[in-house]
Design an enzyme around this catalytic site. Structure first.
Site, PDB file in Angstrom:
ATOM      1  N   GLY A  11       0.839  -1.207   0.000  1.00  0.00           N
ATOM      2  CA  GLY A  11       0.000   0.000   0.000  1.00  0.00           C
ATOM      3  C   GLY A  11       0.868   1.249   0.000  1.00  0.00           C
ATOM      4  O   GLY A  11       0.558   2.238   0.664  1.00  0.00           O
ATOM      5  N   ASP A  65      -2.933  -7.797  -4.668  1.00  0.00           N
ATOM      6  CA  ASP A  65      -3.884  -7.748  -3.558  1.00  0.00           C
ATOM      7  C   ASP A  65      -3.278  -8.607  -2.444  1.00  0.00           C
ATOM      8  O   ASP A  65      -3.212  -9.833  -2.569  1.00  0.00           O
ATOM      9  CB  ASP A  65      -5.228  -8.320  -4.024  1.00  0.00           C
ATOM     10  CG  ASP A  65      -6.235  -8.452  -2.880  1.00  0.00           C
ATOM     11  OD1 ASP A  65      -5.887  -8.123  -1.727  1.00  0.00           O
ATOM     12  OD2 ASP A  65      -7.359  -8.899  -3.156  1.00  0.00           O
ATOM     13  N   VAL A  66      -2.832  -7.965  -1.366  1.00  0.00           N
ATOM     14  CA  VAL A  66      -2.110  -8.705  -0.325  1.00  0.00           C
ATOM     15  C   VAL A  66      -3.002  -9.689   0.439  1.00  0.00           C
ATOM     16  O   VAL A  66      -2.491 -10.545   1.158  1.00  0.00           O
ATOM     17  CB  VAL A  66      -1.401  -7.759   0.684  1.00  0.00           C
ATOM     18  CG1 VAL A  66      -0.286  -6.984   0.026  1.00  0.00           C
ATOM     19  CG2 VAL A  66      -2.385  -6.847   1.391  1.00  0.00           C
ATOM     20  N   ASN A  92       1.763  -2.016   5.313  1.00  0.00           N
ATOM     21  CA  ASN A  92       0.972  -0.807   5.503  1.00  0.00           C
ATOM     22  C   ASN A  92      -0.405  -0.873   4.826  1.00  0.00           C
ATOM     23  O   ASN A  92      -1.323  -0.147   5.212  1.00  0.00           O
ATOM     24  CB  ASN A  92       1.775   0.384   4.952  1.00  0.00           C
ATOM     25  CG  ASN A  92       0.926   1.616   4.752  1.00  0.00           C
ATOM     26  OD1 ASN A  92       0.667   2.365   5.687  1.00  0.00           O
ATOM     27  ND2 ASN A  92       0.450   1.837   3.528  1.00  0.00           N
ATOM     28  N   SER A 144      -3.039   0.833  14.567  1.00  0.00           N
ATOM     29  CA  SER A 144      -3.824   2.065  14.682  1.00  0.00           C
ATOM     30  C   SER A 144      -4.152   2.280  16.156  1.00  0.00           C
ATOM     31  O   SER A 144      -4.261   1.306  16.926  1.00  0.00           O
ATOM     32  CB  SER A 144      -5.134   1.927  13.906  1.00  0.00           C
ATOM     33  OG  SER A 144      -6.019   2.974  14.268  1.00  0.00           O
ATOM     34  N   TYR A 157     -12.456  -3.003  11.809  1.00  0.00           N
ATOM     35  CA  TYR A 157     -11.141  -2.361  11.668  1.00  0.00           C
ATOM     36  C   TYR A 157     -10.338  -2.450  12.966  1.00  0.00           C
ATOM     37  O   TYR A 157      -9.159  -2.795  12.967  1.00  0.00           O
ATOM     38  CB  TYR A 157     -11.369  -0.901  11.263  1.00  0.00           C
ATOM     39  CG  TYR A 157     -10.111  -0.101  11.013  1.00  0.00           C
ATOM     40  CD1 TYR A 157      -9.368  -0.290   9.852  1.00  0.00           C
ATOM     41  CD2 TYR A 157      -9.684   0.857  11.929  1.00  0.00           C
ATOM     42  CE1 TYR A 157      -8.220   0.461   9.622  1.00  0.00           C
ATOM     43  CE2 TYR A 157      -8.547   1.608  11.706  1.00  0.00           C
ATOM     44  CZ  TYR A 157      -7.818   1.415  10.545  1.00  0.00           C
ATOM     45  OH  TYR A 157      -6.677   2.165  10.320  1.00  0.00           O
ATOM     46  N   LYS A 161      -6.749  -4.378  13.681  1.00  0.00           N
ATOM     47  CA  LYS A 161      -5.533  -3.681  14.134  1.00  0.00           C
ATOM     48  C   LYS A 161      -5.059  -4.208  15.504  1.00  0.00           C
ATOM     49  O   LYS A 161      -3.860  -4.266  15.761  1.00  0.00           O
ATOM     50  CB  LYS A 161      -5.780  -2.167  14.186  1.00  0.00           C
ATOM     51  CG  LYS A 161      -6.031  -1.544  12.804  1.00  0.00           C
ATOM     52  CD  LYS A 161      -4.871  -1.760  11.852  1.00  0.00           C
ATOM     53  CE  LYS A 161      -5.036  -1.003  10.537  1.00  0.00           C
ATOM     54  NZ  LYS A 161      -3.929  -1.207   9.606  1.00  0.00           N
ATOM     55  N   ILE A 190      -4.510  10.715  10.818  1.00  0.00           N
ATOM     56  CA  ILE A 190      -3.545  11.223   9.834  1.00  0.00           C
ATOM     57  C   ILE A 190      -4.317  11.635   8.583  1.00  0.00           C
ATOM     58  O   ILE A 190      -5.240  10.924   8.152  1.00  0.00           O
ATOM     59  CB  ILE A 190      -2.492  10.129   9.461  1.00  0.00           C
ATOM     60  CG1 ILE A 190      -1.887   9.466  10.710  1.00  0.00           C
ATOM     61  CG2 ILE A 190      -1.405  10.717   8.559  1.00  0.00           C
ATOM     62  CD1 ILE A 190      -1.049  10.343  11.605  1.00  0.00           C
TER      63      ILE A 190
HETATM   64  P1  NAP Z   1      -5.075   5.173   2.049  1.00  0.00           P
HETATM   65  O1  NAP Z   1      -4.710   6.581   1.788  1.00  0.00           O
HETATM   66  O2  NAP Z   1      -6.472   4.717   1.807  1.00  0.00           O
HETATM   67  O3  NAP Z   1      -4.068   4.218   1.197  1.00  0.00           O
HETATM   68  C1  NAP Z   1      -4.225   2.842   1.253  1.00  0.00           C
HETATM   69  C2  NAP Z   1      -3.135   2.154   0.468  1.00  0.00           C
HETATM   70  O4  NAP Z   1      -3.310   0.729   0.602  1.00  0.00           O
HETATM   71  C3  NAP Z   1      -3.167   2.446  -1.030  1.00  0.00           C
HETATM   72  O5  NAP Z   1      -1.842   2.474  -1.504  1.00  0.00           O
HETATM   73  C4  NAP Z   1      -3.926   1.245  -1.595  1.00  0.00           C
HETATM   74  O6  NAP Z   1      -3.609   0.982  -2.962  1.00  0.00           O
HETATM   75  C5  NAP Z   1      -3.407   0.143  -0.685  1.00  0.00           C
HETATM   76  N1  NAP Z   1      -4.269  -1.034  -0.633  1.00  0.00           N
HETATM   77  C6  NAP Z   1      -5.574  -1.113  -0.283  1.00  0.00           C
HETATM   78  N2  NAP Z   1      -6.006  -2.381  -0.355  1.00  0.00           N
HETATM   79  C7  NAP Z   1      -4.951  -3.139  -0.739  1.00  0.00           C
HETATM   80  C8  NAP Z   1      -4.763  -4.511  -0.986  1.00  0.00           C
HETATM   81  N3  NAP Z   1      -5.755  -5.408  -0.859  1.00  0.00           N
HETATM   82  N4  NAP Z   1      -3.523  -4.944  -1.376  1.00  0.00           N
HETATM   83  C9  NAP Z   1      -2.506  -4.070  -1.518  1.00  0.00           C
HETATM   84  N5  NAP Z   1      -2.635  -2.745  -1.306  1.00  0.00           N
HETATM   85  C10 NAP Z   1      -3.836  -2.284  -0.912  1.00  0.00           C
HETATM   86  O7  NAP Z   1      -4.755   4.769   3.553  1.00  0.00           O
HETATM   87  P2  NAP Z   1      -3.805   5.470   4.651  1.00  0.00           P
HETATM   88  O8  NAP Z   1      -4.622   6.403   5.431  1.00  0.00           O
HETATM   89  O9  NAP Z   1      -2.548   5.922   4.042  1.00  0.00           O
HETATM   90  O10 NAP Z   1      -3.544   4.212   5.607  1.00  0.00           O
HETATM   91  C11 NAP Z   1      -2.369   3.409   5.497  1.00  0.00           C
HETATM   92  C12 NAP Z   1      -2.322   2.462   6.684  1.00  0.00           C
HETATM   93  O11 NAP Z   1      -2.304   3.211   7.901  1.00  0.00           O
HETATM   94  C13 NAP Z   1      -3.529   1.521   6.776  1.00  0.00           C
HETATM   95  O12 NAP Z   1      -3.116   0.265   7.264  1.00  0.00           O
HETATM   96  C14 NAP Z   1      -4.418   2.207   7.800  1.00  0.00           C
HETATM   97  O13 NAP Z   1      -5.265   1.309   8.443  1.00  0.00           O
HETATM   98  C15 NAP Z   1      -3.357   2.788   8.737  1.00  0.00           C
HETATM   99  N6  NAP Z   1      -3.833   3.911   9.549  1.00  0.00           N
HETATM  100  C16 NAP Z   1      -4.261   5.062   8.967  1.00  0.00           C
HETATM  101  C17 NAP Z   1      -4.693   6.114   9.772  1.00  0.00           C
HETATM  102  C18 NAP Z   1      -5.132   7.438   9.207  1.00  0.00           C
HETATM  103  O14 NAP Z   1      -5.574   8.291  10.012  1.00  0.00           O
HETATM  104  N7  NAP Z   1      -5.036   7.675   7.913  1.00  0.00           N
HETATM  105  C19 NAP Z   1      -4.696   5.954  11.173  1.00  0.00           C
HETATM  106  C20 NAP Z   1      -4.272   4.753  11.722  1.00  0.00           C
HETATM  107  C21 NAP Z   1      -3.834   3.743  10.897  1.00  0.00           C
HETATM  108  P3  NAP Z   1      -4.675   1.344  -4.157  1.00  0.00           P
HETATM  109  O15 NAP Z   1      -4.807   2.826  -4.173  1.00  0.00           O
HETATM  110  O16 NAP Z   1      -4.056   0.797  -5.395  1.00  0.00           O
HETATM  111  O17 NAP Z   1      -5.946   0.654  -3.770  1.00  0.00           O
END
Ligand code: NAP
Length: 249
Positions: A11, A65-66, A92, A144, A157, A161, A190
């Site tokens: 990701g 797709d992981v 990630n 998270s 979710y 996590k 974030i």
């Molecule tokens: P995001 O902007 O939605 O990006 C998600 C990424 O994961 C994209 O690169 C997407 O690729 C990829 N992805 C989704 N499904 C996938 C799959 N089945 N196989 C491989 N890649 C996949 O999310 P983010 O906010 O950056 O979050 C990244 C991580 O941080 C996640 O694990 C999330 O749970 C965690 N997190 C985020 C927050 C926050 O506030 N944003 C807080 C706590 C934890 P495509 O675009 O090609 O689908």
């Protein structure tokens, strides 16, 4: 010259993953960026990595797709082949499918577990084979704050996590004798595409609950991941590091 440590970020095409990939490239690591569907975002992320330093390091992108076991295994094998060796694995990739439990469909519970938890497990298991032989590795799993504290509307979710945290702590104990560290990062709120979907009201309430009174930036998580991947972090393992503006304190 010392051999460069090579990294795979699942990701890694958008949001936090992209910022981590760029931070690792800046720190001099050849990087593979994994994504699931959005090739334009992946190519943009690769371009940012390629221009992140002046060392002309290779950058690869790989669609996978992981949550699919054989595809996840092939992803790790491809990282080994293309990068030469996989030393740093950042799990990630993650999704949300929010809803209160009475309205939550079984498939929405399952798909979140499949990507966030099983995807992490598949990649860790395959990468560990290579890292154990080489007696070096850094595994960083994206957890998270809600995996620690829970959140209404996110039973799927937060369960995924919390499980990633358990997996991280157990795996750290299994792999420590081979000089492989395994840690989790637990971000709060974030600013990424994932959190853009929030209503104004929910956003206001979230910001009020953050002592630092602002959203975190993906680059701030990227810097933490790059530190955990560094030689300087070699005595840190089995930890869950919060990056949440004080929300989880
Ligand atoms: P995001 O902007 O939605 O990006 C998600 C990424 O994961 C994209 O690169 C997407 O690729 C990829 N992805 C989704 N499904 C996938 C799959 N089945 N196989 C491989 N890649 C996949 O999310 P983010 O906010 O950056 O979050 C990244 C991580 O941080 C996640 O694990 C999330 O749970 C965690 N997190 C985020 C927050 C926050 O506030 N944003 C807080 C706590 C934890 P495509 O675009 O090609 O689908």
């Amino acid at each position: 010259m010392e051999e460069k440590r090579c990294a795979l970020v699942t990701g890694g095409s958008r949001g936090i993953g992209r910022a981590i990939a760029v931070a690792l490239a800046k720190a001099g690591h050849p990087v593979m960026i994994n994504y699931s569907g959005n090739i334009d975002a992946a190519e943009e992320a690769a371009m940012l990595c390629a221009t992140a330093d002046d060392m002309d390091l290779p950058v690869f992108i790989e669609q996978t797709d992981v949550s699919d076991e054989s595809s996840a295994i092939k992803l790790i094998q491809s990282a080994e082949e293309k990068l030469g060796h996989l030393d740093i694995l950042v799990n990630n990739a993650g999704i949300t499918k929010d809803g209160l439990i009475l309205n939550m469909k079984t498939e929405d519970f399952q798909s979140v577990l499949d990507i966030n938890l099983k995807g992490t497990f598949f990649c860790c298991r395959e990468a560990a084979k290579y890292m154990m032989k080489r007696r070096f590795g850094r595994i960083i799993n994206m957890a998270s704050i809600v995996g620690l504290r829970g959140n209404a509307g996110q039973v799927n979710y937060s369960a995924s996590k919390a499980a990633v945290i358990g997996l991280t702590k157990s795996l750290a104990k299994e792999l420590a004798s081979r000089k492989i560290t395994v840690n989790a990062i637990a971000p709060g709120y974030i600013d990424t595409d994932m959190t853009k979907a929030m209503s104004e009201k929910a956003l206001e309430a979230t910001l009020k609950a953050i002592p630092l009174r602002r959203a975190g930036r993906p680059e701030e998580v990227g810097a933490l991941a790059a530190f955990l991947a560094s030689e300087e972090a070699s005595y840190i393992t089995g930890q869950v590091i919060g990056i949440d503006g004080g929300m989880g304190a």
